[in-house]
Motif scaffolding. Structure first.
Motif, mmCIF file in Angstrom:
data_model
loop_
_atom_site.group_PDB
_atom_site.id
_atom_site.type_symbol
_atom_site.label_atom_id
_atom_site.label_comp_id
_atom_site.label_asym_id
_atom_site.label_seq_id
_atom_site.Cartn_x
_atom_site.Cartn_y
_atom_site.Cartn_z
ATOM 1 N N VAL A 1 38.339 32.987 -48.703
ATOM 2 C CA VAL A 1 38.874 31.711 -48.225
ATOM 3 C C VAL A 1 37.803 30.854 -47.562
ATOM 4 C CG1 VAL A 1 41.265 32.496 -48.014
ATOM 5 C CG2 VAL A 1 39.732 32.692 -46.053
ATOM 6 N N VAL A 2 36.764 31.474 -47.019
ATOM 7 C CA VAL A 2 35.692 30.702 -46.381
ATOM 8 C C VAL A 2 34.934 29.907 -47.442
ATOM 9 C CG1 VAL A 2 33.591 30.820 -44.995
ATOM 10 C CG2 VAL A 2 35.518 32.332 -44.463
ATOM 11 N N ALA A 3 34.596 30.559 -48.544
ATOM 12 C CA ALA A 3 33.891 29.869 -49.632
ATOM 13 C C ALA A 3 34.772 28.782 -50.244
ATOM 14 C CB ALA A 3 33.465 30.875 -50.697
ATOM 15 N N LEU A 4 36.061 29.068 -50.405
ATOM 16 C CA LEU A 4 36.983 28.074 -50.960
ATOM 17 C C LEU A 4 37.090 26.869 -50.036
ATOM 18 C CD1 LEU A 4 39.023 27.258 -53.162
ATOM 19 C CD2 LEU A 4 40.783 28.448 -51.806
ATOM 20 N N PHE A 5 37.192 27.108 -48.720
ATOM 21 C CA PHE A 5 37.248 26.006 -47.768
ATOM 22 C C PHE A 5 35.994 25.143 -47.862
ATOM 23 C CE2 PHE A 5 35.928 24.372 -43.602
ATOM 24 C CZ PHE A 5 36.911 23.410 -43.427
ATOM 25 N N ALA A 6 34.826 25.777 -47.898
ATOM 26 C CA ALA A 6 33.565 25.028 -47.977
ATOM 27 C C ALA A 6 33.516 24.179 -49.245
ATOM 28 C CB ALA A 6 32.384 25.995 -47.927
ATOM 29 N N GLU A 7 33.945 24.759 -50.351
ATOM 30 C CA GLU A 7 33.941 24.038 -51.640
ATOM 31 C C GLU A 7 34.891 22.843 -51.605
ATOM 32 O OE1 GLU A 7 35.991 24.827 -55.910
ATOM 33 O OE2 GLU A 7 34.838 26.503 -55.087
ATOM 34 N N ARG A 8 36.108 23.065 -51.120
ATOM 35 C CA ARG A 8 37.110 21.988 -51.104
ATOM 36 C C ARG A 8 36.748 20.893 -50.104
ATOM 37 N NH1 ARG A 8 41.878 24.211 -53.704
ATOM 38 N NH2 ARG A 8 40.935 25.155 -55.560
ATOM 39 N N ALA A 9 36.220 21.272 -48.944
ATOM 40 C CA ALA A 9 35.819 20.263 -47.959
ATOM 41 C C ALA A 9 34.679 19.412 -48.511
ATOM 42 C CB ALA A 9 35.415 20.935 -46.642
ATOM 43 N N ALA A 10 33.728 20.041 -49.188
ATOM 44 C CA ALA A 10 32.612 19.304 -49.798
ATOM 45 C C ALA A 10 33.117 18.369 -50.897
ATOM 46 C CB ALA A 10 31.578 20.273 -50.346
ATOM 47 N N HIS A 11 34.150 18.791 -51.615
ATOM 48 C CA HIS A 11 34.747 17.948 -52.659
ATOM 49 C C HIS A 11 35.261 16.631 -52.064
ATOM 50 C CE1 HIS A 11 36.909 16.850 -56.296
ATOM 51 N NE2 HIS A 11 37.973 16.639 -55.541
ATOM 52 N N TYR A 12 35.725 16.692 -50.826
ATOM 53 C CA TYR A 12 36.208 15.491 -50.138
ATOM 54 C C TYR A 12 35.090 14.727 -49.431
ATOM 55 C CZ TYR A 12 41.147 16.516 -50.809
ATOM 56 O OH TYR A 12 42.385 16.724 -51.357
ATOM 57 N N ARG A 13 33.850 15.021 -49.793
ATOM 58 C CA ARG A 13 32.667 14.334 -49.267
ATOM 59 C C ARG A 13 32.322 14.695 -47.826
ATOM 60 N NH1 ARG A 13 32.955 8.281 -51.900
ATOM 61 N NH2 ARG A 13 33.133 8.989 -54.047
ATOM 62 N N ALA A 14 32.797 15.826 -47.365
ATOM 63 C CA ALA A 14 32.356 16.312 -46.057
ATOM 64 C C ALA A 14 31.021 17.016 -46.257
ATOM 65 C CB ALA A 14 33.378 17.282 -45.474
ATOM 66 N N GLU A 15 30.164 16.936 -45.262
ATOM 67 C CA GLU A 15 28.900 17.678 -45.283
ATOM 68 C C GLU A 15 29.198 19.045 -44.683
ATOM 69 O OE1 GLU A 15 26.555 15.161 -42.838
ATOM 70 O OE2 GLU A 15 26.665 13.491 -44.244
ATOM 71 N N VAL A 16 29.008 20.107 -45.462
ATOM 72 C CA VAL A 16 29.380 21.450 -45.019
ATOM 73 C C VAL A 16 28.147 22.340 -44.963
ATOM 74 C CG1 VAL A 16 30.841 23.451 -45.487
ATOM 75 C CG2 VAL A 16 31.634 21.157 -46.123
ATOM 76 N N ARG A 17 28.047 23.083 -43.864
ATOM 77 C CA ARG A 17 26.928 24.010 -43.685
ATOM 78 C C ARG A 17 27.456 25.279 -43.021
ATOM 79 N NH1 ARG A 17 22.108 22.333 -39.710
ATOM 80 N NH2 ARG A 17 21.173 24.371 -39.455
ATOM 81 N N ARG A 18 27.061 26.420 -43.523
ATOM 82 C CA ARG A 18 27.491 27.699 -42.959
ATOM 83 C C ARG A 18 26.331 28.319 -42.192
ATOM 84 N NH1 ARG A 18 30.839 32.343 -46.275
ATOM 85 N NH2 ARG A 18 31.217 33.684 -44.470
ATOM 86 N N ILE A 19 26.599 28.716 -40.941
ATOM 87 C CA ILE A 19 25.550 29.255 -40.085
ATOM 88 C C ILE A 19 26.064 30.479 -39.325
ATOM 89 C CG2 ILE A 19 24.403 27.024 -39.785
ATOM 90 C CD1 ILE A 19 25.750 26.840 -37.018
ATOM 91 N N ALA A 20 25.137 31.237 -38.767
ATOM 92 C CA ALA A 20 25.487 32.355 -37.887
ATOM 93 C C ALA A 20 25.782 31.799 -36.495
ATOM 94 C CB ALA A 20 24.339 33.350 -37.826
ATOM 95 N N ARG A 21 26.583 32.518 -35.730
ATOM 96 C CA ARG A 21 26.946 32.070 -34.376
ATOM 97 C C ARG A 21 25.714 31.799 -33.515
ATOM 98 N NH1 ARG A 21 31.197 31.488 -31.793
ATOM 99 N NH2 ARG A 21 32.485 32.625 -33.262
ATOM 100 N N ALA A 22 24.690 32.629 -33.623
ATOM 101 C CA ALA A 22 23.475 32.458 -32.815
ATOM 102 C C ALA A 22 22.747 31.159 -33.138
ATOM 103 C CB ALA A 22 22.545 33.653 -33.015
ATOM 104 N N GLU A 23 22.962 30.613 -34.332
ATOM 105 C CA GLU A 23 22.291 29.373 -34.747
ATOM 106 C C GLU A 23 23.019 28.108 -34.296
ATOM 107 O OE1 GLU A 23 20.390 30.222 -39.021
ATOM 108 O OE2 GLU A 23 22.553 30.643 -38.925
ATOM 109 N N LEU A 24 24.236 28.250 -33.761
ATOM 110 C CA LEU A 24 25.055 27.076 -33.451
ATOM 111 C C LEU A 24 24.398 26.112 -32.456
ATOM 112 C CD1 LEU A 24 27.619 25.447 -33.856
ATOM 113 C CD2 LEU A 24 28.731 26.913 -32.163
ATOM 114 N N PRO A 25 23.908 26.563 -31.300
ATOM 115 C CA PRO A 25 23.295 25.591 -30.379
ATOM 116 C C PRO A 25 22.142 24.808 -31.014
ATOM 117 C CG PRO A 25 23.683 27.665 -29.255
ATOM 118 C CD PRO A 25 23.943 27.913 -30.723
ATOM 119 N N ALA A 26 21.302 25.486 -31.790
ATOM 120 C CA ALA A 26 20.173 24.800 -32.432
ATOM 121 C C ALA A 26 20.676 23.810 -33.487
ATOM 122 C CB ALA A 26 19.223 25.814 -33.065
#
Length: 196
Positions: A35-60
Protein backbone atom coordinates in the motif's frame (compact mmCIF):
# COMPACT_ATOMS: atom_id res chain seq x y z
CA UNK A 1 -46.73 22.35 18.22
CA UNK A 2 -45.19 23.50 14.93
CA UNK A 3 -43.91 21.05 12.31
CA UNK A 4 -40.35 22.08 13.17
CA UNK A 5 -40.89 21.39 16.86
CA UNK A 6 -42.46 18.01 16.04
CA UNK A 7 -39.48 17.01 13.88
CA UNK A 8 -37.03 18.03 16.58
CA UNK A 9 -39.04 16.12 19.19
CA UNK A 10 -38.94 12.98 17.05
CA UNK A 11 -35.20 13.34 16.50
CA UNK A 12 -34.73 13.75 20.23
CA UNK A 13 -36.67 10.51 20.84
CA UNK A 14 -34.64 8.53 18.30
CA UNK A 15 -32.31 5.91 19.76
CA UNK A 16 -28.68 6.96 19.84
CA UNK A 17 -26.40 4.48 18.11
CA UNK A 18 -22.65 4.68 18.47
CA UNK A 19 -20.73 5.50 15.31
CA UNK A 20 -18.83 2.21 15.58
CA UNK A 21 -22.10 0.26 15.82
CA UNK A 22 -23.33 1.32 12.36
CA UNK A 23 -23.37 -1.80 10.15
CA UNK A 24 -21.15 -1.60 7.08
CA UNK A 25 -21.72 -4.46 4.67
CA UNK A 26 -19.29 -3.46 1.96
CA UNK A 27 -15.80 -4.50 1.01
CA UNK A 28 -13.38 -2.52 3.17
CA UNK A 29 -10.11 -3.38 1.47
CA UNK A 30 -9.42 -3.84 -2.24
CA UNK A 31 -5.63 -4.14 -2.08
CA UNK A 32 -3.46 -6.63 -0.27
CA UNK A 33 -0.16 -5.64 -1.87
CA UNK A 34 2.29 -2.87 -1.01
CA UNK A 35 0.00 0.00 0.00
CA UNK A 36 2.94 2.37 0.53
CA UNK A 37 4.12 1.96 -3.07
CA UNK A 38 0.54 2.27 -4.34
CA UNK A 39 0.02 5.47 -2.33
CA UNK A 40 3.25 6.97 -3.71
CA UNK A 41 2.26 6.07 -7.28
CA UNK A 42 -1.28 7.44 -6.99
CA UNK A 43 -0.22 10.64 -5.21
CA UNK A 44 2.40 11.28 -7.92
CA UNK A 45 -0.29 10.70 -10.56
CA UNK A 46 -2.12 13.69 -9.06
CA UNK A 47 1.02 15.81 -9.52
CA UNK A 48 2.18 15.64 -5.92
CA UNK A 49 5.94 15.51 -5.40
CA UNK A 50 6.55 12.28 -3.48
CA UNK A 51 9.73 11.18 -1.74
CA UNK A 52 10.28 8.21 0.56
CA UNK A 53 12.85 8.58 3.34
CA UNK A 54 13.98 6.92 6.57
CA UNK A 55 12.85 8.48 9.86
CA UNK A 56 16.42 9.57 10.67
CA UNK A 57 16.51 11.59 7.42
CA UNK A 58 13.36 13.61 8.18
CA UNK A 59 14.93 16.66 9.90
CA UNK A 60 17.50 17.04 7.10
CA UNK A 61 14.82 16.60 4.40
CA UNK A 62 12.67 19.29 6.00
CA UNK A 63 15.80 21.44 6.33
CA UNK A 64 15.99 21.47 2.51
CA UNK A 65 12.85 23.62 2.31
CA UNK A 66 13.50 26.86 0.50
CA UNK A 67 11.85 29.95 1.94
CA UNK A 68 9.67 30.73 4.95
CA UNK A 69 7.57 27.78 6.07
CA UNK A 70 5.04 27.70 8.89
CA UNK A 71 4.36 24.75 11.16
CA UNK A 72 1.28 24.09 13.28
CA UNK A 73 1.17 23.63 17.02
CA UNK A 74 1.79 20.03 17.97
CA UNK A 75 4.25 19.25 15.19
CA UNK A 76 7.13 17.28 16.76
CA UNK A 77 10.08 19.57 17.54
CA UNK A 78 12.51 16.93 16.23
CA UNK A 79 11.01 17.34 12.74
CA UNK A 80 11.98 21.01 12.58
CA UNK A 81 15.43 20.69 14.18
CA UNK A 82 17.21 21.71 10.96
CA UNK A 83 15.10 24.56 9.66
CA UNK A 84 13.78 27.81 11.05
CA UNK A 85 10.03 27.45 11.01
CA UNK A 86 7.40 30.11 11.65
CA UNK A 87 5.05 28.84 14.36
CA UNK A 88 1.31 29.23 13.85
CA UNK A 89 0.87 29.78 17.57
CA UNK A 90 -0.78 32.20 18.14
CA UNK A 91 -2.55 31.85 14.77
CA UNK A 92 -1.07 33.90 11.94
CA UNK A 93 -3.33 36.29 10.04
CA UNK A 94 -4.40 35.50 6.48
CA UNK A 95 -1.99 38.22 5.25
CA UNK A 96 0.87 36.61 7.20
CA UNK A 97 -0.06 33.17 5.81
CA UNK A 98 -0.17 34.57 2.28
CA UNK A 99 3.36 36.01 2.71
CA UNK A 100 4.75 32.54 3.54
CA UNK A 101 6.29 30.19 0.99
CA UNK A 102 4.67 27.10 2.48
CA UNK A 103 3.55 25.00 5.40
CA UNK A 104 4.76 21.68 6.85
CA UNK A 105 2.19 19.41 8.53
CA UNK A 106 1.56 15.85 9.50
CA UNK A 107 -1.64 14.04 8.59
CA UNK A 108 -4.28 11.81 10.18
CA UNK A 109 -4.24 9.09 7.53
CA UNK A 110 -3.35 8.55 3.85
CA UNK A 111 -5.30 6.47 1.32
CA UNK A 112 -3.34 4.35 -1.17
CA UNK A 113 -6.22 3.68 -3.60
CA UNK A 114 -6.83 7.37 -4.22
CA UNK A 115 -3.42 8.89 -3.41
CA UNK A 116 -5.14 11.07 -0.84
CA UNK A 117 -3.81 12.65 2.34
CA UNK A 118 -6.46 13.21 5.02
CA UNK A 119 -6.18 15.93 7.63
CA UNK A 120 -8.43 16.03 10.69
CA UNK A 121 -6.70 19.22 11.83
CA UNK A 122 -5.50 17.69 15.08
CA UNK A 123 -2.09 18.31 16.66
CA UNK A 124 0.63 18.71 14.06
CA UNK A 125 -1.85 19.20 11.21
CA UNK A 126 -2.91 22.80 11.67
CA UNK A 127 -6.10 24.66 10.99
CA UNK A 128 -7.62 24.78 7.52
CA UNK A 129 -6.38 28.29 6.71
CA UNK A 130 -2.82 27.23 7.50
CA UNK A 131 -3.01 24.35 5.02
CA UNK A 132 -4.92 26.18 2.29
CA UNK A 133 -3.39 29.68 2.02
CA UNK A 134 0.39 29.15 1.49
CA UNK A 135 1.50 28.10 -2.04
CA UNK A 136 3.28 24.91 -0.89
CA UNK A 137 1.95 22.22 1.44
CA UNK A 138 4.58 19.72 2.55
CA UNK A 139 2.96 16.76 4.31
CA UNK A 140 4.80 14.15 6.35
CA UNK A 141 3.10 10.75 6.03
CA UNK A 142 4.32 7.91 8.20
CA UNK A 143 4.03 4.46 6.60
CA UNK A 144 1.82 3.27 9.48
CA UNK A 145 -0.70 5.97 8.52
CA UNK A 146 -1.20 4.59 5.00
CA UNK A 147 -4.27 2.42 4.49
CA UNK A 148 -5.46 0.67 1.35
CA UNK A 149 -8.91 2.16 0.82
CA UNK A 150 -11.38 4.84 1.86
CA UNK A 151 -13.38 2.63 4.28
CA UNK A 152 -10.22 1.86 6.26
CA UNK A 153 -9.42 5.57 6.41
CA UNK A 154 -12.91 6.49 7.59
CA UNK A 155 -12.62 3.94 10.41
CA UNK A 156 -9.51 5.76 11.68
CA UNK A 157 -11.16 9.20 11.65
CA UNK A 158 -13.41 10.78 14.23
CA UNK A 159 -16.77 12.04 12.94
CA UNK A 160 -16.45 14.91 15.42
CA UNK A 161 -13.45 16.53 13.72
CA UNK A 162 -13.29 18.71 10.59
CA UNK A 163 -11.79 16.65 7.79
CA UNK A 164 -9.94 17.76 4.66
CA UNK A 165 -9.12 15.31 1.86
CA UNK A 166 -6.12 16.37 -0.27
CA UNK A 167 -5.46 14.65 -3.59
CA UNK A 168 -2.70 16.60 -5.31
CA UNK A 169 -2.29 20.35 -5.57
CA UNK A 170 -5.42 22.46 -5.73
CA UNK A 171 -6.60 22.57 -9.34
CA UNK A 172 -9.57 23.43 -11.49
CA UNK A 173 -10.37 23.07 -15.18
CA UNK A 174 -13.58 25.07 -15.09
CA UNK A 175 -12.58 27.65 -17.70
CA UNK A 176 -12.24 26.22 -21.22
CA UNK A 177 -10.97 22.95 -19.68
CA UNK A 178 -7.56 24.53 -19.03
CA UNK A 179 -5.97 23.22 -15.85
CA UNK A 180 -5.13 25.98 -13.38
CA UNK A 181 -3.41 25.08 -10.11
CA UNK A 182 -3.60 26.97 -6.83
CA UNK A 183 -7.10 28.35 -7.20
CA UNK A 184 -8.56 26.80 -4.03
CA UNK A 185 -5.40 25.96 -2.11
CA UNK A 186 -1.68 25.25 -2.51
CA UNK A 187 -0.11 25.20 -5.99
CA UNK A 188 2.32 22.48 -4.92
CA UNK A 189 1.82 19.43 -2.75
CA UNK A 190 4.95 17.67 -1.52
CA UNK A 191 4.74 14.42 0.42
CA UNK A 192 7.51 12.89 2.49
CA UNK A 193 6.74 9.25 3.21
CA UNK A 194 8.63 8.30 6.35
CA UNK A 195 9.59 4.69 6.99
CA UNK A 196 9.36 3.55 10.61
Amino acid sequence: MSAREEILRRLGDAPVTGYDAIPRHYLRRHHDGDVVALFAERAAHYRAEVRRIARAELPAALGETDGRFAVPAGLPDAWTAEFDAVRDDPPLSVAELDALDGVVTGCAVAIAETGTVVLDHGPGQGRRALTLVPDVHLVVVETAQIVADVPEAIERLSPDRPITFVSGPSATSDIELSRVEGVHGPRRLSILIVDA
